[in-house]
Structures are given as structure tokens and as C-alpha cells.
Write a protein that holds these residues in place. Structure first.
Motif, PDB file in Angstrom:
ATOM      1  N   GLU A   9       0.829  -1.215   0.000  1.00  0.00           N
ATOM      2  CA  GLU A   9       0.000   0.000   0.000  1.00  0.00           C
ATOM      3  C   GLU A   9       0.867   1.270   0.000  1.00  0.00           C
ATOM      4  O   GLU A   9       0.499   2.287  -0.575  1.00  0.00           O
ATOM      5  CB  GLU A   9      -0.947  -0.020   1.215  1.00  0.00           C
ATOM      6  N   THR A  10       2.051   1.189   0.617  1.00  0.00           N
ATOM      7  CA  THR A  10       2.919   2.378   0.675  1.00  0.00           C
ATOM      8  C   THR A  10       3.474   2.761  -0.701  1.00  0.00           C
ATOM      9  O   THR A  10       4.042   3.837  -0.860  1.00  0.00           O
ATOM     10  CB  THR A  10       4.116   2.135   1.623  1.00  0.00           C
ATOM     11  N   VAL A  11       3.329   1.859  -1.688  1.00  0.00           N
ATOM     12  CA  VAL A  11       3.773   2.180  -3.053  1.00  0.00           C
ATOM     13  C   VAL A  11       2.582   2.649  -3.903  1.00  0.00           C
ATOM     14  O   VAL A  11       2.753   3.250  -4.954  1.00  0.00           O
ATOM     15  CB  VAL A  11       4.472   0.952  -3.706  1.00  0.00           C
ATOM     16  N   SER A  12       1.369   2.390  -3.440  1.00  0.00           N
ATOM     17  CA  SER A  12       0.199   2.805  -4.235  1.00  0.00           C
ATOM     18  C   SER A  12       0.056   4.323  -4.147  1.00  0.00           C
ATOM     19  O   SER A  12       0.447   4.937  -3.145  1.00  0.00           O
ATOM     20  CB  SER A  12      -1.075   2.144  -3.693  1.00  0.00           C
ATOM     21  N   PRO A  13      -0.507   4.949  -5.178  1.00  0.00           N
ATOM     22  CA  PRO A  13      -0.727   6.399  -5.098  1.00  0.00           C
ATOM     23  C   PRO A  13      -1.520   6.772  -3.841  1.00  0.00           C
ATOM     24  O   PRO A  13      -1.160   7.707  -3.130  1.00  0.00           O
ATOM     25  CB  PRO A  13      -1.510   6.703  -6.377  1.00  0.00           C
ATOM     26  N   ARG A  14      -2.573   6.006  -3.562  1.00  0.00           N
ATOM     27  CA  ARG A  14      -3.397   6.300  -2.375  1.00  0.00           C
ATOM     28  C   ARG A  14      -2.551   6.268  -1.101  1.00  0.00           C
ATOM     29  O   ARG A  14      -2.608   7.175  -0.271  1.00  0.00           O
ATOM     30  CB  ARG A  14      -4.523   5.262  -2.284  1.00  0.00           C
ATOM     31  N   GLY A  15      -1.749   5.226  -0.958  1.00  0.00           N
ATOM     32  CA  GLY A  15      -0.912   5.080   0.238  1.00  0.00           C
ATOM     33  C   GLY A  15       0.105   6.205   0.351  1.00  0.00           C
ATOM     34  O   GLY A  15       0.333   6.761   1.435  1.00  0.00           O
ATOM     35  N   LYS A  16       0.710   6.563  -0.799  1.00  0.00           N
ATOM     36  CA  LYS A  16       1.738   7.618  -0.779  1.00  0.00           C
ATOM     37  C   LYS A  16       1.117   8.974  -0.434  1.00  0.00           C
ATOM     38  O   LYS A  16       1.731   9.792   0.244  1.00  0.00           O
ATOM     39  CB  LYS A  16       2.443   7.688  -2.144  1.00  0.00           C
ATOM     40  N   ILE A  17      -0.104   9.174  -0.918  1.00  0.00           N
ATOM     41  CA  ILE A  17      -0.790  10.445  -0.619  1.00  0.00           C
ATOM     42  C   ILE A  17      -1.058  10.549   0.888  1.00  0.00           C
ATOM     43  O   ILE A  17      -0.854  11.596   1.507  1.00  0.00           O
ATOM     44  CB  ILE A  17      -2.106  10.553  -1.432  1.00  0.00           C
ATOM     45  N   GLN A  18      -1.477   9.434   1.493  1.00  0.00           N
ATOM     46  CA  GLN A  18      -1.748   9.459   2.939  1.00  0.00           C
ATOM     47  C   GLN A  18      -0.462   9.692   3.733  1.00  0.00           C
ATOM     48  O   GLN A  18      -0.446  10.429   4.721  1.00  0.00           O
ATOM     49  CB  GLN A  18      -2.432   8.152   3.392  1.00  0.00           C
ATOM     50  N   LEU A  19       0.631   9.077   3.275  1.00  0.00           N
ATOM     51  CA  LEU A  19       1.921   9.296   3.946  1.00  0.00           C
ATOM     52  C   LEU A  19       2.347  10.756   3.817  1.00  0.00           C
ATOM     53  O   LEU A  19       2.831  11.367   4.776  1.00  0.00           O
ATOM     54  CB  LEU A  19       2.998   8.392   3.325  1.00  0.00           C
ATOM     55  N   ALA A  20       2.138  11.314   2.608  1.00  0.00           N
ATOM     56  CA  ALA A  20       2.524  12.715   2.379  1.00  0.00           C
ATOM     57  C   ALA A  20       1.729  13.640   3.293  1.00  0.00           C
ATOM     58  O   ALA A  20       2.269  14.596   3.861  1.00  0.00           O
ATOM     59  CB  ALA A  20       2.290  13.083   0.911  1.00  0.00           C
ATOM     60  N   LEU A  21       0.447  13.328   3.453  1.00  0.00           N
ATOM     61  CA  LEU A  21      -0.418  14.152   4.304  1.00  0.00           C
ATOM     62  C   LEU A  21       0.067  14.119   5.756  1.00  0.00           C
ATOM     63  O   LEU A  21       0.207  15.157   6.410  1.00  0.00           O
ATOM     64  CB  LEU A  21      -1.862  13.628   4.207  1.00  0.00           C
ATOM     65  N   LYS A  22       0.367  12.915   6.224  1.00  0.00           N
ATOM     66  CA  LYS A  22       0.853  12.775   7.609  1.00  0.00           C
ATOM     67  C   LYS A  22       2.204  13.480   7.767  1.00  0.00           C
ATOM     68  O   LYS A  22       2.487  14.084   8.798  1.00  0.00           O
ATOM     69  CB  LYS A  22       0.987  11.291   7.972  1.00  0.00           C
ATOM     70  N   TYR A  23       3.012  13.417   6.712  1.00  0.00           N
ATOM     71  CA  TYR A  23       4.345  14.039   6.773  1.00  0.00           C
ATOM     72  C   TYR A  23       4.229  15.563   6.858  1.00  0.00           C
ATOM     73  O   TYR A  23       4.831  16.187   7.734  1.00  0.00           O
ATOM     74  CB  TYR A  23       5.158  13.616   5.543  1.00  0.00           C
ATOM     75  N   VAL A  24       3.414  16.158   5.979  1.00  0.00           N
ATOM     76  CA  VAL A  24       3.319  17.631   6.008  1.00  0.00           C
ATOM     77  C   VAL A  24       2.598  18.123   7.266  1.00  0.00           C
ATOM     78  O   VAL A  24       2.799  19.245   7.706  1.00  0.00           O
ATOM     79  CB  VAL A  24       2.664  18.237   4.727  1.00  0.00           C
ATOM     80  N   ASP A  25       1.774  17.248   7.864  1.00  0.00           N
ATOM     81  CA  ASP A  25       1.108  17.618   9.118  1.00  0.00           C
ATOM     82  C   ASP A  25       1.994  17.347  10.340  1.00  0.00           C
ATOM     83  O   ASP A  25       1.573  17.549  11.479  1.00  0.00           O
ATOM     84  CB  ASP A  25      -0.213  16.837   9.269  1.00  0.00           C
ATOM     85  N   GLY A  26       3.199  16.838  10.082  1.00  0.00           N
ATOM     86  CA  GLY A  26       4.144  16.596  11.180  1.00  0.00           C
ATOM     87  C   GLY A  26       3.800  15.386  12.025  1.00  0.00           C
ATOM     88  O   GLY A  26       4.296  15.226  13.143  1.00  0.00           O
ATOM     89  N   GLU A  27       2.922  14.495  11.508  1.00  0.00           N
ATOM     90  CA  GLU A  27       2.524  13.326  12.308  1.00  0.00           C
ATOM     91  C   GLU A  27       3.519  12.182  12.206  1.00  0.00           C
ATOM     92  O   GLU A  27       3.547  11.304  13.063  1.00  0.00           O
ATOM     93  CB  GLU A  27       1.144  12.824  11.848  1.00  0.00           C
TER      94      GLU A  27
END
Ligand code: SF4
Ligand code: SF4
Length: 366
Positions: free
Chosen positions: A28-46
Motif C-alpha cells: 500500500e505504501t507504493v500505491s498512489p493512495r498510500g503515498k498520498i496518505q503518507l505525504a499528508l501525515k508528513y506535512v502535518d508533522g505526524e
């Protein structure tokens, strides 16, 4: 482009799991959906981003298929590029091979380690000044010189008054824009732009859809940021062929691979098909074509950094082409041609990969 704003709109529907790299990796971390969720958590500092996550983000050819299928119409091509730029700015990228290609290009002005002084060696004609420039690009200049020669021959037969820049042609920077390395692109832009201005270039013809996209879409933006005028018309060779009158006909069966940078990035699907049909070719579509086409697997820095994934996608695309029963796999991109030829080689060369220009050149009367 605001990463958070775009990522927050993702409905997590999963339509984008058609992604070719996800289909191979399965995480899932390679899927676009998974990467988008990771990016969101990253920019939110989570979360903190480690090298494993960075690598997964770069397991992407920036083919644009996810953008095409996304029902929320997220601008994902720009999103991936912006995300990669952010990772570079934070010192988490470029990845090792991308960094190496950057060093080579800073030195040689092309990512193939080619001798820049000999960049125009493929040209077997007298080079005269003209307002139209044929920009061969790095792959045709250093790997597929026959394509550069065929293109020049087509332009000559059509009576187009053109010149080439030879050692004054520098990589357009496309591979670096796609991998988040904008600083080197700005340097390459400066080199190319200064020469075009000096020579009074008004129109640029490219063989490569990566160059075509970069010079026609990205260069005007860079020029604007720098306060320069950018008043140059940019065309891909297929548009030149599409505007031609009649060709002689050829009897062969072929299918067509849509290069991502020509199709999904620039919306050119019908022009190559029109030319193929006018050449009298027995044309068969692959199952996935136009907006839904599978990429060749080479773009976005995937081939250089993750060759196994890249060649698996190339293998799948060649097999899909072979299933049509075609003898030829035609494309309109030197990088696709190069990668698909290598992929076809691994499958025993049972289909021949060619650029449309190479076929058309033989069918234009001088
Ligand atoms: S651009 Fe292509 S490779 Fe990248 S995430 Fe989207 S579908 Fe996958
Ligand atoms: S298709 Fe679009 S909305 Fe659906 S998960 Fe993928 S990015 Fe999100």
C-alpha cells in the motif's frame, strides 16, 4: 501547488491502484493512495519520513495514470513532482542514482556521460543558421543517433529550413524536473535559453516527448520566474508528420505505444494514429491505449533507480504488444523506444520496436 490541500481531497477510493509500480510491488505504501496518505501525515508533522518511505515515493514513473483515473480529478502529476521537490529541499532526496546522474549532467550536460563536444556528431549534413531548431535531445544524440538522422532527413525532405545546436544543445532537464531537482534544470534552462536567444530561434522541433513537455510547459514557467520572455513555438515531430500530405504506403502490421509525456502529459493521442493509418499500416490497438495506456516503465527516474520494476513494466508492455500479433511496436519517443527495445530483447526480439519517424522517413518522396 499545496501538498496538504491536494492530499486532503483524496477520498481513498483506490481507483488509482491501477498504478503499474503498485501492481508489481503490492505494498500500500507504493500505491498512489498510500503515498498520498503518507505525504499528508508528513506535512502535518505526524510522521517522520525514513529512507524506506522516500524510496517508495520514488517508485513511480510519473506516468500520470493515477491522475487519469482519479474520480476527484486530483492533479497528481504535479503533486508527485512537488512532493519530490519537497523531499529534495529537506535533504531526504535525491536517491543515490538520481544524485549520480545529476553530477554527470552538471559535468557533461547530458545524463549519458556523452562527450558534449561530440553531441552533434550524428549530423551528416552541413549545419547552417535558421530560425527553426531541431532539438534532438540526449537519447537521440547519444543512444539512438539513427532516429536523429531520420528526423533530420524528414525535415529536409519537407523543405523545412532548420538548424541544430550540436555542442550547444544541453539536456532539457526533464529527468531532473521529474525527480525534484529543479536547481539543475534552471542551470540547463539558462544554457539552452542563452543559445536560442543568441541564434534568434523562433521554433523548436523535438523528437522526445520529455523535451517537448519540458520546453513547452516548464520552460515558460521558469522563464517567467526569472523575468525572461519566452516566445518560442515548440512542436513534436509527430505534429509535423500529421500536417503532411500523402505518403507512400507500407504493408506491415503494427501497434502503437502512447508515450506518457506525449499522451497523458500533453494530450496527443490522435496525431500519431492518423499518421500510422495514412502510411497504410495494418494497425491494431493494444488493450490499454490512449489515456489508459500502460507506460513503458522508464520515466520519472524509475529506470535508473529501480531497474527491476522498470523492466518488469517494460516486459508487460511488450507482451501486451505481442498479443496483438503485430510485427512492429511503434512509438514516438526515443526513451520509450530505447527501453521497450531492451525489454523486447529480453523476450527474444519477437517484435520490432521503432519510432514512427523512422518508418515515415522511408515513405516520403524527396
Ligand atoms: S504516476 Fe504512474 S507510476 Fe506514479 S503513482 Fe501514478 S500511476 Fe503510479
Ligand atoms: S483515485 Fe484519487 S481519490 Fe481515489 S484514492 Fe486515488 S488519489 Fe485518492
Amino acid at each position: 501547488m499545496n501538498i496538504r490541500e491536494i492530499a486532503a481531497k483524496c477520498s481513498k477510493c483506490g481507483y488509482c491502484t491501477t498504478c503499474p509500480t503498485y501492481r508489481i510491488e503490492g505494498w500500500e505504501t507504493v500505491s498512489p493512495r498510500g503515498k498520498i496518505q503518507l505525504a499528508l501525515k508528513y506535512v502535518d508533522g505526524e510522521i517522520d519520513v525514513d529512507q524506506k518511505i522516500v524510496k517508495d515515493i520514488f517508485k513511480c514513473s510519473v506516468c500520470g495514470l493515477c491522475q487519469e483515473v482519479c474520480p476527484v480529478e486530483l492533479p497528481l502529476i504535479d503533486f508527485w513532482e512537488e512532493l519530490r521537490r519537497t523531499l529534495v529541499q529537506k535533504g531526504l532526496a535525491p536517491l543515490s542514482v538520481h544524485r549520480k546522474l545529476r553530477e554527470i549532467t552538471f559535468r557533461n550536460y547530458n545524463p549519458y556521460s556523452g562527450d558534449q563536444e561530440r553531441r552533434g556528431d550524428w549530423a551528416d549534413f552541413e549545419i547552417k543558421p535558421a530560425k527553426t531548431l531541431y532539438f534532438a535531445g540526449c537519447t537521440a544524440s547519444f543512444r539512438l543517433q539513427n532516429l536523429a538522422k531520420s528526423t533530420a532527413s524528414v525535415l529536409e525532405k519537407l523543405g523545412i529550413d532548420f538548424t541544430i545546436a550540436g555542442k550547444n544543445e544541453y539536456c532539457c532537464g526533464s529527468p531532473f524536473l521529474r525527480t525534484g531537482q529543479k536547481d539543475i534544470v534552471e542551470r540547463l534552462f539558462e544554457k539552452n535559453y542563452a543559445y536560442w536567444q543568441k541564434m534568434g530561434i523562433e521554433r523548436i522541433i523535438t523528437s522526445c516527448p520529455g523535451c517537448y513537455r519540458t520546453i513547452s510547459l516548464d520552460y515558460p514557467k521558469i522563464a517567467e520566474e526569472k523575468g525572461y520572455e519566452f516566445d518560442i513555438e515548440v512542436v513534436h515531430t509527430v505534429s509535423i508528420l500529421d500536417k503532411m500530405g500523402e505518403f507512400e504506403k507500407i504493408d506491415l502490421k503494427a501497434t502503437y505505444h502512447d508515450p506518457c509525456h506525449l499522451g497523458r502529459h500533453m494530450g496527443m493521442y490522435e496525431e500519431p494514429r492518423n499518421v500510422i493509418k495514412r502510411l497504410g499500416i495494418n494497425f491494431v490497438e493494444m488493450e490499454r491505449n490512449r489515456e489508459q495506456a500502460l507506460c513503458c516503465g522508464a520515466g520519472g527516474g524509475l529506470r535508473s533507480q529501480f531497474p527491476e520494476i522498470s523492466f518488469e513494466i517494460g516486459r508487460q508492455r511488450v507482451l501486451e504488444a505481442m498479443e496483438t500479433g503485430a510485427e512492429y511496436l511503434i512509438t514516438c519517443c526515443p526513451f520509450c523506444e530505447y527501453h521497450l527495445s531492451k525489454s523486447a530483447e529480453k523476450l527474444g526480439n519477437r517484435i520490432k520496436v521503432v519510432d514512427l519517424v523512422e518508418i515515415a522517413e522511408k515513405l516520403i518522396s524527396p
